[in-house]
Scaffold this active site. Structure first.
Site, mmCIF file in Angstrom:
data_model
loop_
_atom_site.group_PDB
_atom_site.id
_atom_site.type_symbol
_atom_site.label_atom_id
_atom_site.label_comp_id
_atom_site.label_asym_id
_atom_site.label_seq_id
_atom_site.Cartn_x
_atom_site.Cartn_y
_atom_site.Cartn_z
ATOM 1 C CB VAL A 165 2.609 2.051 -7.369
ATOM 2 C CG1 VAL A 165 1.872 1.385 -8.527
ATOM 3 C CG2 VAL A 165 3.830 2.797 -7.893
ATOM 4 C CG HIS A 192 10.547 -1.029 -16.582
ATOM 5 N ND1 HIS A 192 9.911 -0.107 -17.355
ATOM 6 C CD2 HIS A 192 10.479 -0.557 -15.307
ATOM 7 C CE1 HIS A 192 9.478 0.878 -16.595
ATOM 8 N NE2 HIS A 192 9.816 0.630 -15.357
ATOM 9 C CB VAL A 222 3.731 -3.037 -10.050
ATOM 10 C CG1 VAL A 222 4.157 -1.593 -10.266
ATOM 11 C CG2 VAL A 222 2.338 -3.259 -10.643
ATOM 12 C CG ASN A 251 12.444 -4.969 -4.093
ATOM 13 O OD1 ASN A 251 12.279 -4.758 -2.893
ATOM 14 N ND2 ASN A 251 12.483 -4.008 -4.966
ATOM 15 C CB ALA A 311 -0.927 -0.011 1.217
ATOM 16 N N GLY A 312 1.864 1.262 -0.900
ATOM 17 C CA GLY A 312 2.727 2.447 -1.031
ATOM 18 C C GLY A 312 2.103 3.415 -2.016
HETATM 19 O O1 TXD Z 1 7.040 0.340 -14.359
HETATM 20 C C1 TXD Z 1 7.092 -0.214 -13.300
HETATM 21 N N1 TXD Z 1 6.948 -1.528 -13.224
HETATM 22 C C2 TXD Z 1 7.275 0.553 -12.063
HETATM 23 C C3 TXD Z 1 7.774 -0.148 -10.912
HETATM 24 C C4 TXD Z 1 6.837 1.892 -11.941
HETATM 25 C C5 TXD Z 1 6.836 2.506 -10.721
HETATM 26 C C6 TXD Z 1 7.250 1.852 -9.505
HETATM 27 N N2 TXD Z 1 7.921 0.608 -9.732
HETATM 28 C C7 TXD Z 1 8.247 -0.217 -8.583
HETATM 29 O O2 TXD Z 1 7.053 -0.562 -7.883
HETATM 30 C C8 TXD Z 1 9.110 0.450 -7.537
HETATM 31 O O3 TXD Z 1 10.470 0.414 -7.915
HETATM 32 C C9 TXD Z 1 8.827 -0.439 -6.341
HETATM 33 O O4 TXD Z 1 9.574 -1.650 -6.445
HETATM 34 C C10 TXD Z 1 7.329 -0.781 -6.494
HETATM 35 C C11 TXD Z 1 6.394 0.053 -5.638
HETATM 36 O O5 TXD Z 1 6.626 1.416 -5.862
HETATM 37 P P1 TXD Z 1 6.044 2.522 -4.832
HETATM 38 O O6 TXD Z 1 6.434 3.854 -5.350
HETATM 39 O O7 TXD Z 1 4.614 2.239 -4.546
HETATM 40 O O8 TXD Z 1 6.913 2.179 -3.542
HETATM 41 P P2 TXD Z 1 6.543 2.458 -2.010
HETATM 42 O O9 TXD Z 1 5.716 3.691 -1.895
HETATM 43 O O10 TXD Z 1 7.832 2.379 -1.273
HETATM 44 O O11 TXD Z 1 5.608 1.227 -1.594
HETATM 45 C C12 TXD Z 1 6.057 -0.062 -1.390
HETATM 46 C C13 TXD Z 1 5.181 -0.652 -0.309
HETATM 47 C C14 TXD Z 1 5.381 -0.010 1.066
HETATM 48 O O12 TXD Z 1 4.139 0.458 1.581
HETATM 49 C C15 TXD Z 1 5.938 -1.152 1.915
HETATM 50 O O13 TXD Z 1 5.547 -1.090 3.295
HETATM 51 C C16 TXD Z 1 5.346 -2.357 1.214
HETATM 52 O O14 TXD Z 1 5.482 -2.053 -0.174
HETATM 53 N N3 TXD Z 1 6.024 -3.614 1.535
HETATM 54 C C17 TXD Z 1 5.344 -4.759 1.777
HETATM 55 N N4 TXD Z 1 4.035 -5.022 1.756
HETATM 56 C C18 TXD Z 1 3.647 -6.285 2.059
HETATM 57 N N5 TXD Z 1 4.538 -7.259 2.365
HETATM 58 C C19 TXD Z 1 5.853 -7.044 2.381
HETATM 59 N N6 TXD Z 1 6.713 -8.024 2.671
HETATM 60 C C20 TXD Z 1 6.317 -5.739 2.078
HETATM 61 N N7 TXD Z 1 7.545 -5.162 2.022
HETATM 62 C C21 TXD Z 1 7.345 -3.866 1.681
#
Ligand code: TXD
Length: 321
Positions: free
Chosen positions: A23, A185, A128, A105, A20-21
């Site tokens: 994206v 990508h 994603v 990751n 729930a970040g």
């Molecule tokens: O084109 C594409 N595919 C991309 C990819 C475009 C934009 C973002 N891209 C990638 O998506 C970026 O490099 C990250 O690897 C992901 C998510 O990006 P976002 O900007 O949403 O990152 P955030 O805001 O840091 O959110 C990640 C969330 C955060 O709330 C963490 O607490 C959660 O992931 N997180 C988890 N949730 C559940 N379970 C586990 N284990 C966990 N670890 C982290």
């Protein structure tokens, strides 16, 4: 009039978003406000998905929709999802190598996919998390799903960026531009100017080679340009929009032709790899892959991109073993 709750529960599509970040939460907003499906937003951080979900629920009366948004830390709440979107992961921190990030990751993606699929064994999985093509492969292996039920989001975003820059350059509505991008990508993408059109006319007939090369380069660096501007954080509006288009194509069985990281079994001379190719998306996931006629140079660029993805998948498998 006495208003009673319904006695029979009606089936509504459900999309679970793991992570729930930026994206994930923006995607939850897009899906619910477009009335596509109920959304479960799951994160490892306690309170965050619950707070975001409550905030989104409170906007319903204003946005005029009836979709439920549930925030949780418990995978049981994601049960029977039609689609699972994985955005969980970490961004690279200072001092962290790309390989460290890939391993971190990779572990997260493996873990969240196993837990989510246990509750939704026939879901369509959309990945994603970066590095995208590698994470999609790892997610597929962890899921045990047929490969066509698994796909990664990158090509829709990369072509949206390409379209945007072309529209800015030409002063033509982005609605009239169709861009085709293949491959991995980021640095690895293979934009195809020959197949990129403005009102049906290839851009190679409208712009000189150096202008196209400049726009292609900006597209390749699309993510990095935003990171550079923001300093802390990375793009999420266009990534969430791009993912929502894929979710919609699957949920509504639109049979759209979209560039996604799909599993190849000989197409383009590549096997056992997830990489960006034009794919027909419908309710069964990637229903078929379109094999474009490529020049030797274009095919070589796609194979170079694939080699890099494969090298990283192999390295990650070693690191996770
Ligand atoms: O084109 C594409 N595919 C991309 C990819 C475009 C934009 C973002 N891209 C990638 O998506 C970026 O490099 C990250 O690897 C992901 C998510 O990006 P976002 O900007 O949403 O990152 P955030 O805001 O840091 O959110 C990640 C969330 C955060 O709330 C963490 O607490 C959660 O992931 N997180 C988890 N949730 C559940 N379970 C586990 N284990 C966990 N670890 C982290």
């Amino acid at each position: 009039m006495v208003v009673r709750p319904p006695t029979v529960a009606c089936a509504t599509s459900r999309v679970s978003i793991i992570g729930a970040g930026n994206v994930g939460s923006t995607l939850a907003q897009r899906i619910s406000e477009k009335n596509m499906a109920d959304v479960v937003l799951l994160d490892v951080v306690e309170g965050r998905p619950q707070g975001l979900a409550l905030d989104l629920m409170e906007a319903r009366g204003v946005e005029r929709h009836d979709r439920l948004i549930l925030g949780t830390n418990d995978y049981a709440d994601t049960a029977n999802s039609n689609i699972i979107v994985v955005t969980a992961g970490l961004a690279r921190k200072p001092g962290m190598s790309r390989e460290d990030l890939m391993k971190t990751n990779g572990k997260i993606v493996q873990d969240v996919v196993k837990q989510a699929i246990a509750y939704s064994p026939s879901a369509i999985l959309i990945v994603v998390t970066n590095p995208l093509d590698v994470m999609t492969y790892i997610a597929w292996k962890a899921s045990g799903l047929p490969p066509r039920q698994v796909m990664g989001m990158a090509g829709v975003l990369d072509s949206a960026r390409f379209q945007t820059f072309l529209s800015m350059e030409l002063g033509v509505s982005v609605a009239d531009i169709t861009a085709v991008v293949l491959g991995g990508h980021g640095d690895l993408m293979v934009p195809l100017p020959r197949y990129t059109t403005v009102g049906g006319i290839p851009i190679t007939d409208l712009m000189d080679a150096s202008t196209i090369a400049r726009i292609v380069e900006r597209t390749r660096n699309g993510g990095a340009e935003i990171v550079e501007l923001m300093q802390t954080g990375s793009a999420y509006f266009a990534p969430a929009s791009s993912t929502s288009v894929m979710v919609e194509a699957v949920l509504l069985n639109q049979t759209r032709l979209l560039p996604v990281a799909a599993y190849l079994e000989g197409e383009y001379g590549l096997k056992d790899i997830f990489i960006g190719v034009p794919s027909r998306l419908g309710c069964q996931g990637v229903e078929s892959i379109l094999e474009l006629k490529l020049t030797d140079e274009e095919l070589a660029a796609l194979h170079t991109s694939a080699q890099s993805v494969r090298k990283n998948v192999d390295r990650l498998n070693e690191l996770l073993a």
